[in-house]
Design a protein around this motif. Structure first.
Motif, short mmCIF file in Angstrom:
data_model
loop_
_atom_site.label_atom_id
_atom_site.label_comp_id
_atom_site.label_asym_id
_atom_site.label_seq_id
_atom_site.Cartn_x
_atom_site.Cartn_y
_atom_site.Cartn_z
N LYS A 1 7.65 3.20 -15.22
CA LYS A 1 6.77 2.89 -13.92
C LYS A 1 5.61 3.76 -13.76
O LYS A 1 5.51 4.91 -14.02
CB LYS A 1 7.77 2.79 -12.90
CG LYS A 1 8.85 1.67 -12.79
CD LYS A 1 9.59 1.62 -11.61
CE LYS A 1 11.05 0.64 -11.69
NZ LYS A 1 11.51 0.47 -10.53
N SER B 1 1.77 -3.93 -18.87
CA SER B 1 1.14 -3.09 -18.06
C SER B 1 1.74 -2.82 -16.57
O SER B 1 3.05 -3.60 -16.12
CB SER B 1 -0.12 -3.97 -17.49
OG SER B 1 0.02 -4.78 -16.64
N THR C 1 1.24 -3.33 -13.68
CA THR C 1 1.13 -4.07 -12.70
C THR C 1 1.49 -5.69 -13.12
O THR C 1 1.40 -6.53 -12.26
CB THR C 1 -0.48 -4.28 -12.17
OG1 THR C 1 -1.19 -4.74 -13.26
CG2 THR C 1 -0.95 -2.94 -11.64
N GLU D 1 3.77 -8.62 -13.86
CA GLU D 1 4.84 -9.09 -13.03
C GLU D 1 5.20 -10.54 -13.68
O GLU D 1 6.29 -10.91 -13.55
CB GLU D 1 4.94 -9.40 -11.42
CG GLU D 1 4.59 -8.15 -10.78
CD GLU D 1 4.55 -8.31 -9.34
OE1 GLU D 1 4.51 -9.42 -8.64
OE2 GLU D 1 4.75 -7.54 -8.28
N ASP E 1 -2.11 -9.70 -17.13
CA ASP E 1 -2.84 -9.80 -15.62
C ASP E 1 -4.31 -9.23 -16.02
O ASP E 1 -5.34 -9.43 -15.31
CB ASP E 1 -2.55 -9.07 -14.63
CG ASP E 1 -2.18 -7.73 -15.11
OD1 ASP E 1 -2.06 -7.45 -16.23
OD2 ASP E 1 -1.83 -7.03 -14.25
N LYS E 2 -4.64 -8.94 -17.20
CA LYS E 2 -6.17 -8.23 -17.68
C LYS E 2 -6.50 -8.96 -19.03
O LYS E 2 -7.42 -8.72 -19.08
CB LYS E 2 -5.87 -6.70 -17.53
CG LYS E 2 -5.46 -6.25 -16.10
CD LYS E 2 -6.71 -6.27 -15.34
CE LYS E 2 -6.44 -5.32 -13.91
NZ LYS E 2 -7.56 -5.71 -13.19
N VAL F 1 -3.44 -10.05 -9.02
CA VAL F 1 -3.49 -8.39 -8.99
C VAL F 1 -4.36 -7.74 -8.16
O VAL F 1 -4.27 -6.86 -7.57
CB VAL F 1 -3.43 -7.90 -10.40
CG1 VAL F 1 -3.20 -6.51 -10.51
CG2 VAL F 1 -1.96 -8.48 -11.18
N SER G 1 -3.56 -8.01 -4.73
CA SER G 1 -2.57 -7.19 -4.09
C SER G 1 -3.20 -5.68 -4.12
O SER G 1 -2.85 -5.03 -3.20
CB SER G 1 -1.42 -7.36 -5.13
OG SER G 1 -0.39 -6.58 -4.81
N ARG G 2 -3.51 -5.26 -5.20
CA ARG G 2 -4.06 -3.99 -5.38
C ARG G 2 -5.09 -3.53 -4.29
O ARG G 2 -4.84 -2.22 -3.63
CB ARG G 2 -4.51 -3.60 -6.66
CG ARG G 2 -3.31 -3.51 -7.71
CD ARG G 2 -3.68 -3.11 -9.16
NE ARG G 2 -4.44 -1.88 -9.18
CZ ARG G 2 -3.98 -0.82 -9.00
NH1 ARG G 2 -2.77 -0.65 -9.19
NH2 ARG G 2 -4.57 0.43 -9.41
N GLN H 1 -3.79 -3.34 -0.52
CA GLN H 1 -2.69 -2.21 -0.54
C GLN H 1 -3.78 -0.94 -0.45
O GLN H 1 -3.42 0.15 0.40
CB GLN H 1 -1.78 -1.91 -2.01
CG GLN H 1 -1.05 -0.69 -1.93
CD GLN H 1 -0.34 -0.41 -3.16
OE1 GLN H 1 -0.55 -1.20 -4.17
NE2 GLN H 1 0.72 0.39 -3.03
N GLN I 1 -7.00 0.68 -18.49
CA GLN I 1 -5.87 1.46 -17.58
C GLN I 1 -6.43 2.82 -17.52
O GLN I 1 -6.39 3.39 -18.71
CB GLN I 1 -4.69 1.08 -18.03
CG GLN I 1 -4.28 -0.52 -18.04
CD GLN I 1 -2.82 -0.72 -18.82
OE1 GLN I 1 -2.20 0.15 -19.16
NE2 GLN I 1 -2.44 -2.04 -18.81
N ASN J 1 -10.23 2.42 -5.91
CA ASN J 1 -9.11 1.84 -7.17
C ASN J 1 -8.14 2.87 -7.35
O ASN J 1 -8.24 3.83 -8.01
CB ASN J 1 -9.99 1.56 -8.24
CG ASN J 1 -9.13 0.69 -9.47
OD1 ASN J 1 -7.91 0.20 -9.20
ND2 ASN J 1 -9.67 1.02 -10.69
#
Length: 460
Positions: free
Chosen positions: A15, A51, A53, A55, A82-83, A265, A268-269, A272, A393, A415
């Protein structure tokens, strides 16, 4: 596109980031038989997390057909993360016995997507047995809570005759839909992997009316109000299946635009980040006279000059070496900021699916021409979804430039786990007083933001 090798054996997924190779070992879980295939030497292929992130993912296309032989190194599918789009490469040899997830469908990480057998003599038997497995992940729905099969006909919404099913952890989109319509999760028949409820299961229940109301969340709403909501949802389902826009009562129309994985994503990021990361903004004007004069001179010599954005990248990279306190990433576990030795600058690039930040590594050590060529290559491949995971990343500092779109100024969002971001607006011809500043009078001791402004705008 990046080719990932699948290896036998199960490993825990790390993780919080890490090298792509750390994920490669999790792409395949080798087991000796499962369900009614226990007598066969078989391998389960699950949808991997490519990655930190990721899901959910989408298999864009299968490169192998059922029955085909798989050699070590063969690409069996393309996966949309997601990327980026990543090649799904198999390291083991065998024969593809079943494809359990069709192309174009979104599924959670860990979904069983295919079955491979090692021996050709087991292939036909495995194909026949695999046909009994349900599609969309190959996980059979759990039995009803009662020990005896419920033969009572399905009852309409709120009825007592709806079946009961074991409830597994819910996906966010499923939980929102259940709460919105006051549906008891145990009354929805799951078809997802390991008995999970999918969004489509809830929509099917709404369409058929085969569900119970959740008394814990239901309000004292009039039955007609709930009926109107269910009717509206049915209309949305019908319109979505027809592929067109829907029309609400009253004649006002709308078109549903599904979010891409990337935009989910991003939302969400950044949400957050805004909630958890303190943001302090400062703005400064920089003179472009010297840069514009250099570009003009290079054009006169029939040389293609670097873009203004390339100059910003180079100036920021040099400034980060002078102000290492800005070249920091935050370690959530230790609650400390880690000053990075390398200056790896992430550049925000807009793509049809959303924003992605390819990285120019060791930007302070690169010449302007190298930065320019690297940026063009990364931006092109970003729009083609062909970046390698390690190319977007990470990073220690981000630059977001909207000046070419006529934006005067804007407030960028940090970021994470980075600590700083530079928002660049457009240029304008204005009358300013030429004045030189010394660092000690320009920035108070310890003011990282002010020191960065000083070094970014200084001429070297």
């Amino acid at each position: 596109m990046r080719a990932l090798r699948l290896s036998r054996g199960f490993f825990a997924l790390p993780k919080g980031g890490g090298n792509l190779n750390a994920y490669a070992s999790t792409l395949l879980r080798g087991v000796r038989g499962f369900s009614s295939l226990e007598d066969l030497s078989s391998v389960e292929i699950q949808l991997p997390a490519l990655s930190p992130t990721m899901e959910v993912g989408v298999i864009n296309s299968w490169k192998k057909k059922v029955g085909e032989k798989i050699e070590a190194g063969d690409v069996i599918a393309d996966i949309q993360t997601d990327k980026a789009v990543v090649d799904f490469e198999c390291q083991d040899e065998g024969f593809l016995a079943a494809i359990l997830v069709p192309e174009g469908e979104e599924h959670p990480v860990g979904t069983l997507v295919a079955i491979v057998v090692e021996e050709e003599e087991d292939l036909q038997k495995a194909i026949d047995l695999a046909k009994a497995l349900p599609a969309s992940g190959g996980a059979a729905a759990p039995p009803p809570a009662s020990s005896v099969a419920d033969t009572t006909p399905s009852a309409p919404s709120g009825g007592e005759g709806a079946s009961s099913y074991a409830v597994k952890p819910l996906l966010p989109s499923v939980a929102i839909l259940l709460e919105r319509h006051h549906i008891d999760p145990s009354s929805v028949k799951p078809t997802g992997p390991k008995g999970n409820i999918l969004k489509g299961d809830v929509l099917s229940a709404l369409s058929s009316g085969d569900f119970r109301e959740d008394a814990a969340v239901a309000n004292a709403e009039a039955p007609t109000a709930q009926a109107a909501t269910v009717t509206e949802t049915k209309e949305m389902i019908t319109e979505a299946k027809m592929g067109g826009g829907a029309v609400r009562a009253g004649g006002r129309g709308y078109t549903d635009i599904p979010l891409t994985n990337m935009r989910k994503v991003i939302a969400s990021r950044l949400t957050q980040s805004k909630k958890e990361v303190p943001h302090a903004y400062a703005a400064v004007r920089c003179s472009l006279d010297s840069i514009l004069a250099l570009r003009k001179m290079m054009k006169a010599q029939d040389k293609k000059p670097p873009s203004l954005n390339d100059f910003v990248i180079k100036a920021s990279a040099l400034a980060l070496k002078d102000v290492p306190e800005a070249n920091i990433t935050w370690d959530e576990k230790s609650q400390r900021g880690n000053v990075q030795d390398a200056v790896d600058i992430s550049i925000a690039v807009a793509t049809p699916d959303g924003l992605i930040t390819p990285i120019i590594k060791d930007a302070n050590q690169k010449r302007l021409a190298e930065i320019s060529s690297t940026m063009k290559d990364l931006a092109t491949r970003a729009r083609e979804k062909a970046l390698l995971p390690e190319e977007f990343q990470g990073g220690t500092f981000t630059i977001s430039n909207l000046g070419m779109f006529g934006i005067d100024h804007f407030s960028a969002v940090i970021n994470p786990p980075q600590a700083c971001i530079l928002a660049v607006g457009g240029s304008a011809d204005v009358m300013v007083e030429k004045k030189s500043y010394a660092l000690d009078e320009y920035a108070e001791p310890g003011t990282v933001c002010a020191k960065m402004q000083f070094f970014v705008r200084s001429e070297r």
